[in-house]
Enzyme design. Structure first.
Site, PDB file in Angstrom:
ATOM      1  CG  HIS A 125      -2.151   0.834   1.063  1.00 11.50           C
ATOM      2  ND1 HIS A 125      -3.440   0.342   1.185  1.00 11.50           N
ATOM      3  CD2 HIS A 125      -2.296   2.151   0.790  1.00 11.50           C
ATOM      4  CE1 HIS A 125      -4.304   1.325   1.015  1.00 11.50           C
ATOM      5  NE2 HIS A 125      -3.636   2.440   0.763  1.00 11.50           N
ATOM      6  CD  GLU A 170      -6.556   3.388  -4.333  1.00 10.33           C
ATOM      7  OE1 GLU A 170      -7.764   3.413  -4.045  1.00 10.33           O
ATOM      8  OE2 GLU A 170      -5.786   4.338  -4.092  1.00 10.33           O
ATOM      9  CG  ASN A 296      -9.795   0.412  -3.543  1.00  6.12           C
ATOM     10  OD1 ASN A 296     -10.337  -0.610  -3.140  1.00  6.12           O
ATOM     11  ND2 ASN A 296      -8.561   0.741  -3.193  1.00  6.12           N
ATOM     12  CE1 TYR A 298     -12.530   6.272  -0.835  1.00  5.49           C
ATOM     13  CE2 TYR A 298     -11.064   5.288  -2.446  1.00  5.49           C
ATOM     14  CZ  TYR A 298     -11.496   5.417  -1.147  1.00  5.49           C
ATOM     15  OH  TYR A 298     -10.890   4.684  -0.148  1.00  5.49           O
ATOM     16  CD  GLU A 350      -8.799   1.879  -0.226  1.00  5.78           C
ATOM     17  OE1 GLU A 350      -8.984   3.089  -0.534  1.00  5.78           O
ATOM     18  OE2 GLU A 350      -7.676   1.388  -0.110  1.00  5.78           O
TER      19      GLU A 350
END
Length: 462
Positions: A125, A170, A296, A298, A350
């Site tokens: 990460h 990511e 993930n 957002y 996420e």
């Protein structure tokens, strides 16, 4: 707490979790043999972090992990996603292993097992050991092979104690923010270097998948990608073409090599590939079967070619990061991936929002976060109805934490952290999430013909 009603009904087998990452919460930056990472170096470089802070202490999770596992259990979740600090278990990123570092993660896994919380481990990460950065970092192809050796060792030790192992979190951010514009560690601003780094990250993923399978790790293996839809601002040909290119350079740039063994032609036509080094068999190494894909989500990309660019209406507002709240983009993305690729089971690894949360009277009123989570869960349910095999949801994040170059100014957590005292306080969103999960389980037990009752670590309801 606001009285929110929820009519969503997920499968009984659905995984409910929370997520963190090592550098953002652990602290103990130089304890028990841990070596420095690129984020230790970057955050100690003046001007790199907006509030001038660093990750030396963060949430002090290294010393408070037992307390934090109790918090996790109190939320009724059955899964916890965390990352291993590479430089904690191998200080230089090559050479000797650090047993005290491995002992920390072993104790964490023991505590999670005590609480019947399934562990989901991420290998990388963004916190590359500084020792490898000194040798060229992700621009050095050898780093991919060091990563595979690291992956094999973690899988050998912990592969039977975790449900899943993700190679990278990511890689788009590692490449484009770390090497493309210098916003993240190691702070390089060279778009061509970012392309090479993205390739080496993908190569390291494929090599690690093979290395972990060679040690016969029982855990399910995969990767976590941050992804988004690309919406043209207008119906103009220019905006549509720009949106297609954005999607190709972000989502397809990482998905195509893994699932199709090549980079997308549309993206290749738009970049200078003369400095991009790709070896003959690289795509054979990259294109390894996945047991799962972590997604993930957002925000969406809203693409405008006008000057100044046209902005979205943001009908649901913006998060404290300045990101548009666009939950339907979650459903649109999952359905697009489902159409284009032969997907393995998917986890939403996420999803969450930053708010300018304030503790008042022992409470954090974050009703907008509750609305955010509920609306995104509805979008996931919609995608599942359309045939997307989504197996679980992990809220980002468990705790307020070190938010990279924003320092401690942005709060994503379900749990409020007073950084001066390290006091943890459940926000209203945490109480809602706990109750939501309990209601899900109660409803499922009812459908299965069993008694309805309080379920979970705290038996919480509304």
């Amino acid at each position: 707490m606001p009285n929110h009603t929820d009519k969503l009904d997920f499968p009984a087998s659905f995984t409910w979790g929370v997520a963190t990452s090592a550098f953002q919460i652990e602290g103990a930056a130089a304890e028990d043999g841990k070596g420095p990472s690129i984020w230790d170096t970057f955050s100690h470089t003046p001007g790199k972090v907006i509030d001038g802070s660093n990750g030396d202490v963060a949430c002090d999770h290294y010393h408070r992990y037992a307390e934090d596992v109790e918090l996790i259990a109190s939320l009724n979740v059955n899964a916890y996603r965390f990352s291993v600090s590479w430089s904690r278990v191998q200080p230089d990123g090559h050479g000797a292993w650090n047993e005290k570092g491995f002992d920390f993660y072993s104790r964490l896994l023991d505590k999670l097992r005590e609480k019947n919380i399934t562990a989901h481990l991420t290998l990388y990460h963004w916190d590359l050991p500084q020792g490898l950065q000194d040798m060229g970092g992700w621009l050095n192809r050898d780093t991919a092979h060091h990563f595979a050796a690291y992956a094999a060792e973690v899988a050998r030790r912990f592969g039977a104690r975790v449900a899943t192992i993700a190679t990278h979190n990511e890689p788009w951010c590692s490449a484009n923010l770390g090497y493309g514009n210098g916003q993240f560690a190691p702070g390089v601003a060279d778009p061509v270097a970012a392309l090479q780094v993205s390739h080496h990250l993908l190569l390291s993923h494929g090599l690690a998948m093979q290395a972990m399978r060679a040690v016969k790790a029982p855990a399910k293996l995969g990767i976590v990608l941050n992804q988004w839809t690309a919406t043209p601002a207008t119906d103009s040909a220019a905006d549509k073409a720009a949106a297609d290119l954005e999607y190709a350079r972000s989502v397809q740039w990482f998905m195509d090599p893994i699932f199709k063994g090549r980079y997308p032609e549309l993206a290749l036509k738009a970049i200078d590939t003369t400095r991009l080094s790709i070896f003959e068999n690289d795509f054979k190494d990259i294109q390894q079967p996945l047991d799962f894909l972590g997604v993930n989500y957002y925000f969406r990309a809203f693409v405008s070619t006008e000057t100044p660019p046209r902005l979205p209406e943001a009908k649901l507002g913006l998060t404290d990061m300045g990101w548009e709240i666009y939950p339907q983009g979650m459903s649109e993305l999952l359905q697009a991936l489902h159409r284009e690729y032969q997907l393995p089971p998917v986890y939403i690894t996420e999803n969450g929002m930053a708010e300018a949360d304030q503790l008042a009277g022992g409470r954090v009123d974050d009703a907008r976060r509750i609305d955010y989570v509920r609306s995104h869960l509805q979008a996931i349910a919609t995608a599942m109805e359309q045939g997307v095999d989504v197996r679980g949801y992990f809220y980002w994040s468990l705790l307020d934490n070190f938010e990279w170059n924003s320092g401690y100014a942005k709060r994503f957590g379900l749990v409020y952290v007073d950084y001066a005292t390290q006091q943890r306080t459940l926000k209203d969103s945490a109480l809602w999430y706990r109750s939501f999960i309990a209601r899900q389980r109660a409803g499922q037990y009812h459908h299965a013909g069993k008694a309805v009752g309080a379920v979970g670590a705290s038996g919480a309801g509304e």
